[in-house]
Design a protein around this motif. Structure first.
Motif, mmCIF file in Angstrom:
data_model
loop_
_atom_site.group_PDB
_atom_site.id
_atom_site.type_symbol
_atom_site.label_atom_id
_atom_site.label_comp_id
_atom_site.label_asym_id
_atom_site.label_seq_id
_atom_site.Cartn_x
_atom_site.Cartn_y
_atom_site.Cartn_z
ATOM 1 N N THR A 108 -8.161 -3.232 5.433
ATOM 2 C CA THR A 108 -7.800 -4.031 4.258
ATOM 3 C C THR A 108 -8.358 -3.403 2.988
ATOM 4 N N ARG A 109 -9.620 -2.965 3.045
ATOM 5 C CA ARG A 109 -10.250 -2.339 1.875
ATOM 6 C C ARG A 109 -9.537 -1.048 1.505
ATOM 7 N N VAL A 110 -9.181 -0.266 2.505
ATOM 8 C CA VAL A 110 -8.519 1.016 2.250
ATOM 9 C C VAL A 110 -7.136 0.787 1.649
ATOM 10 N N VAL A 111 -6.354 -0.100 2.259
ATOM 11 C CA VAL A 111 -4.999 -0.368 1.759
ATOM 12 C C VAL A 111 -5.052 -0.951 0.353
ATOM 13 N N ALA A 112 -6.000 -1.856 0.098
ATOM 14 C CA ALA A 112 -6.137 -2.450 -1.235
ATOM 15 C C ALA A 112 -6.503 -1.383 -2.266
ATOM 16 N N ALA A 113 -7.397 -0.456 -1.894
ATOM 17 C CA ALA A 113 -7.796 0.609 -2.815
ATOM 18 C C ALA A 113 -6.617 1.522 -3.138
ATOM 19 N N VAL A 114 -5.813 1.842 -2.123
ATOM 20 C CA VAL A 114 -4.625 2.672 -2.348
ATOM 21 C C VAL A 114 -3.632 1.948 -3.241
ATOM 22 N N PHE A 115 -3.447 0.657 -2.988
ATOM 23 C CA PHE A 115 -2.516 -0.139 -3.797
ATOM 24 C C PHE A 115 -2.942 -0.151 -5.261
ATOM 25 N N VAL A 116 -4.230 -0.376 -5.511
ATOM 26 C CA VAL A 116 -4.746 -0.408 -6.884
ATOM 27 C C VAL A 116 -4.617 0.966 -7.533
ATOM 28 N N ALA A 117 -4.883 2.027 -6.758
ATOM 29 C CA ALA A 117 -4.778 3.390 -7.299
ATOM 30 C C ALA A 117 -3.346 3.722 -7.702
ATOM 31 N N ILE A 118 -2.394 3.232 -6.913
ATOM 32 C CA ILE A 118 -0.981 3.521 -7.202
ATOM 33 C C ILE A 118 -0.457 2.669 -8.348
ATOM 34 N N THR A 119 -0.770 1.386 -8.332
ATOM 35 C CA THR A 119 -0.206 0.463 -9.323
ATOM 36 C C THR A 119 -1.074 0.318 -10.566
ATOM 37 N N GLY A 120 -2.374 0.610 -10.411
ATOM 38 C CA GLY A 120 -3.298 0.429 -11.526
ATOM 39 C C GLY A 120 -3.567 -1.018 -11.857
#
Length: 236
Positions: A108-120
């Motif tokens: 969950t932490r990894v996917v959330a971090a990737v999502f934030v990195a992509i969408t900002g």
């Protein structure tokens, strides 16, 4: 406490024959949607949207909704507990489930971090009141853990895995896993809460198919929710 009784092949065949179907899905859905529509406005009126009281109340509601949905499905026809995959698991699977709970938290932490990195974007988290409640002192934290790490896993797993996944399994394992996971995620809304819902839903759907029991999912859900709550307190 998870019982350690074993079930026989005859029990499994009987449960398979009694497996819930569309009547149970519809009954659970109606109960869940009614709670979803009625519960939050009542909580808002009673708490005046004060964040701590609201967070505790909404956390409790999430578990109550699932349990009411499950018992709505359970009572409409003569079905046994094993028919809904409420059956014992071995000690080995208890430990495996604890590990999968840790895996769910990390993913969950990894996917959330990737999502934030992509969408900002870090907007769209509807669970801010949960965080406020957990940070409101020892009593509030204890209540929040009770609601979010015990009551919610029981309610949501019994409803989404015990009823929905079990019923959909008649169409195949992947329909069961994917169908229940998508609906479980959508029930959390189109927001950041979908990420843990997708991760936990996928893991628990697979565990249900593998073990034919809702208890591994309850354990995974409880570990993920409790650790996420405690990390939120520790990290501010």
């Amino acid at each position: 406490m998870i019982p350690h009784a074993t079930h026989t092949p005859t029990d499994s065949i009987s449960a398979e024959e009694q497996r819930p179907g569309w009547p149970e899905i519809c009954a659970a859905a109606i109960a869940y949607i009614l709670c979803y529509l009625i519960g939050p406005p009542i909580i808002s009126a009673l708490t005046h949207d004060e964040s701590v009281a609201s967070g505790l109340s909404l956390a409790a509601l999430s578990g109550i909704m699932g349990l009411l949905a499950f018992f709505a499905a359970f009572t409409i026809r003569n079905r046994s507990w094993p028919a809904f995959n409420v059956r014992a698991i071995t000690t080995r699977w208890i430990f495996y489930s604890l590990g999968f709970g840790l895996l769910a938290l990390v993913l969950t932490r990894v996917v959330a971090a990737v999502f934030v990195a992509i969408t900002g974007s870090t907007d769209g988290d509807p669970q801010g009141d949960y965080h406020d409640a957990a940070n409101a002192g020892p009593l509030a934290l204890t209540l929040q853990l009770l609601f979010i790490a015990v009551l919610t896993p029981l309610g949501e797993e019994f409803a989404f895995r015990g009823v929905l996944s079990t019923a959909l399994n008649r169409y195949g394992a992947w329909v069961s896993v994917i169908g229940s996971t998508v609906i479980f995620a959508l029930a959390h809304g189109i927001n950041l809460a979908m990420i843990p819902a997708l991760v936990v839903g996928t893991i628990n759907g697979i565990l249900l198919v593998r073990t034919k029991s809702v208890w591994p999912g309850v354990i995974v859900h409880a570990v993920n929710n409790s650790l996420a709550t405690l990390l939120g307190v520790l990290l501010g």
